[in-house]
Scaffold this active site. Structure first.
Site, PDB file in Angstrom:
ATOM      1  N   SER A 234       1.125  -0.710  -0.235  1.00 47.35           N
ATOM      2  CA  SER A 234       0.253   0.044   0.055  1.00 47.35           C
ATOM      3  C   SER A 234       1.080   1.073   0.046  1.00 47.35           C
ATOM      4  O   SER A 234       1.970   1.553  -0.823  1.00 47.35           O
ATOM      5  CB  SER A 234      -1.438  -0.152   1.001  1.00 47.35           C
ATOM      6  OG  SER A 234      -2.166   0.865   0.864  1.00 47.35           O
ATOM      7  N   ASP A 341      -8.289  -2.642  -7.107  1.00 52.38           N
ATOM      8  CA  ASP A 341      -7.459  -2.322  -5.752  1.00 52.38           C
ATOM      9  C   ASP A 341      -8.565  -1.618  -5.191  1.00 52.38           C
ATOM     10  O   ASP A 341      -9.077  -0.754  -5.874  1.00 52.38           O
ATOM     11  CB  ASP A 341      -6.567  -1.586  -6.115  1.00 52.38           C
ATOM     12  CG  ASP A 341      -5.800  -1.295  -4.377  1.00 52.38           C
ATOM     13  OD1 ASP A 341      -6.274  -0.700  -4.133  1.00 52.38           O
ATOM     14  OD2 ASP A 341      -4.317  -2.619  -4.499  1.00 52.38           O
ATOM     15  N   HIS A 390      -6.706  -5.761  -1.896  1.00 55.44           N
ATOM     16  CA  HIS A 390      -5.926  -4.679  -0.943  1.00 55.44           C
ATOM     17  C   HIS A 390      -4.188  -5.275  -0.219  1.00 55.44           C
ATOM     18  O   HIS A 390      -5.402  -6.019   1.013  1.00 55.44           O
ATOM     19  CB  HIS A 390      -6.657  -4.096  -1.031  1.00 55.44           C
ATOM     20  CG  HIS A 390      -5.169  -2.608  -0.545  1.00 55.44           C
ATOM     21  ND1 HIS A 390      -4.763  -1.365  -1.206  1.00 55.44           N
ATOM     22  CD2 HIS A 390      -4.870  -1.683   0.837  1.00 55.44           C
ATOM     23  CE1 HIS A 390      -3.529  -1.273  -1.058  1.00 55.44           C
ATOM     24  NE2 HIS A 390      -3.568  -0.327  -0.343  1.00 55.44           N
TER      25      HIS A 390
END
Length: 498
Positions: A234, A341, A390
């Site tokens: 991330s 995502d 994610h």
């Protein structure tokens, strides 16, 4: 000497097999319910074969019994769940020696370390966790997510999962590396170099934290490293893209030219696209991706790679988006990115809960996958499944997801080999896939995607339930794909155990 070698080999093989069996028995799954068995490994560490193996070095046994015992000790760690005595499995907290480099609130920054004596491979992981871009939303973040801005309540130990796991069964090729986890407490996508001021109220020193961790680690064995993999998920994945060359340059400047620096960016390849529906820029969720970064880079005093800065003079915010910064990166980087995502969809104002999505939203989601594919086409090493999710590399199911029959650990191992065998970044060995991207057009059309759960009820959904929830029109979608509706339903039914 021959007898010693035979005993050594048998002992090591027994330890390896027992450890894998024991680890499998105790491995935690992502769901409490029984789930599909992962596909069997289809490769060896040294050639395309049908079984998995772990690299062992018997050559030094006769000359150096200490080296042999180090290997035994390292392999014995995989027996820990079956052992009455817990071995030291966890990463332990260390605060930086340079106390002037801090978290947002001025508390000391630090890192977690699990050494693997005898290994010359180091994996340094950058944690993710969004960011804040002005005093108001940083204050709010401090109240609600303090551990991402302060080290005051960090635990003393941390157990690694996924690519940070010490279990060979969960982490086939990096389980024996020296593991470093750097907690994210700078809220600046690992870009800041700014001390705390009265005006900002916070320090933003993410880039400096990485550099200081490296300096500390050089005194703990990193100076003898052969490979350093800078990984992150991330915001940490974007941090890898921003810092991997800076890491290589720092080590080279300190005289450590023999360390091969590489990057692994997971779920950090964001697009600077237009939102599905525009809203006022209040926080990181409602604000358009470009606007948050434009405001953030000024607030943080963020730095970007020099070559990218030159290419986007005056608009350095461009360098926070993968496809714009990647051409300027010199170090080898492997990109892992879900085609759909969840974080990207969130900032694009696509909500996947509550009422089924409208046709316009469904079209937007499909176009997102197309756009992402286009930005990844020139990335030599990457893994991009058509899943709605994610982050992945620190999940214990990361070995289960496949693209075109290849798992992520296998693709990473192939990439490792190609870099080792071809210093000039030539093509990877034949039969060693490293450019892996799904071609199917909708979320979760890949049957190995992670389990979908309804965010309200927590119940698992199969692919058909998920697509119906999203307003999926089988007849129309079949027509778009040029196939019979019954054939499409059959394909989805075969994927129902996703």
């Amino acid at each position: 000497m021959t007898a010693i070698r035979m005993v050594s080999s048998v002992l090591l093989l027994v330890l390896m097999q027992s450890g894998a069996l024991c680890a499998r028995r105790f491995r935690g799954g992502r769901n409490p319910q029984p789930r599909r068995a992962p596909p069997p490994p289809t490769y060896r560490a040294d050639r395309g074969d049908t079984t998995e193996s772990f690299p062992l070095d018997f050559t030094a046994v006769e000359e150096n019994m200490n080296d042999f015992m180090t290997q035994v000790k390292n392999l014995a760690q995989s027996l820990y769940p079956c052992s009455a005595q817990k071995l030291d499995y966890d990463m332990r907290l260390n605060f930086l020696e340079n106390t002037s480099v801090t978290c947002n609130d001025g508390s000391p920054a630090g890192y977690y370390l699990k050494e693997s004596r005898g290994s010359r491979r180091w994996l340094i992981f950058l944690e993710g966790g969004w960011y804040c871009f002005n005093k108001e939303n940083c204050d709010s973040r401090y109240e609600t997510m303090r551990r991402l801005m302060s080290s005051s309540k960090w635990p003393q130990t941390k157990t690694g999962t996924g690519i940070l796991s010490p279990l060979p069964e969960e982490n086939p090729h990096w389980w024996n590396a020296n593991m470093v986890f750097i907690p994210y407490c700078s809220s600046d996508v690992w870009s800041g170099v700014t001390a705390k001021t009265e005006q900002s109220g916070y320090a933003f020193m993410g880039s400096l934290i990485i550099q200081e961790v490296l300096k500390d680690l050089l005194n703990k064995g990193l100076d003898n490293a052969k490979v350093l993999l800078l990984a992150g998920s991330s915001a940490g994945g974007t941090g890898v893209l921003l810092n991997v060359d800076r890491v290589a340059e720092l080590l080279e400047g300190l005289g450590h030219t023999g360390i091969q620096v590489r990057g692994l960016s997971d779920s950090g390849w964001f697009l600077d696209n237009k939102q599905y529906h525009c809203t006022d820029c209040v926080d990181t969720v409602s604000c358009a991706p470009t606007e948050t970064i434009k405001r953030g880079i000024k607030y943080w005093g963020g730095v970007v790679p020099e070559k990218c800065k030159q290419a986007h003079e005056g608009e350095e915010w461009n360098c926070f988006f993968g496809y714009r910064v990647f051409p300027s990166i010199k170090s080898p980087v492997f990109v892992v990115q879900w085609l759909f995502d969840e974080a990207q969809l969130t900032v694009d104002n696509i909500q996947l809960t509550g009422q089924p999505v409208q046709e316009g939203q469904w079209r937007y989601i499909q176009n997102l996958g197309i756009e992402l594919r286009n930005t990844l086409k020139d990335v030599p090493a990457m893994f991009a499944p058509a899943c709605l999710s994610h982050e992945v590399i620190t999940r214990n199911y990361w070995i289960d997801v496949q693209v075109k029959g290849t798992s992520l650990p296998r693709a990473l191992h192939c990439w490792d080999r190609s870099l080792h065998d071809n210093r000039n970044n030539k093509a990877p060995p034949k039969g060693c896939p490293v450019h892996l991207i799904d071609s199917c057009p909708w979320p979760h059309c890949n049957p190995t995607c992670p389990t979908i759960r309804d965010q309200f009820t927590g119940q698992e959904m199969n692919v058909i339930q998920f697509l119906m929830h999203m307003g999926f029109d089988v007849q129309k979608m079949a027509q778009q794909q040029g196939m019979d509706p019954s054939k499409l339903l059959g394909m989805l039914s075969r994927n129902k155990e996703v």
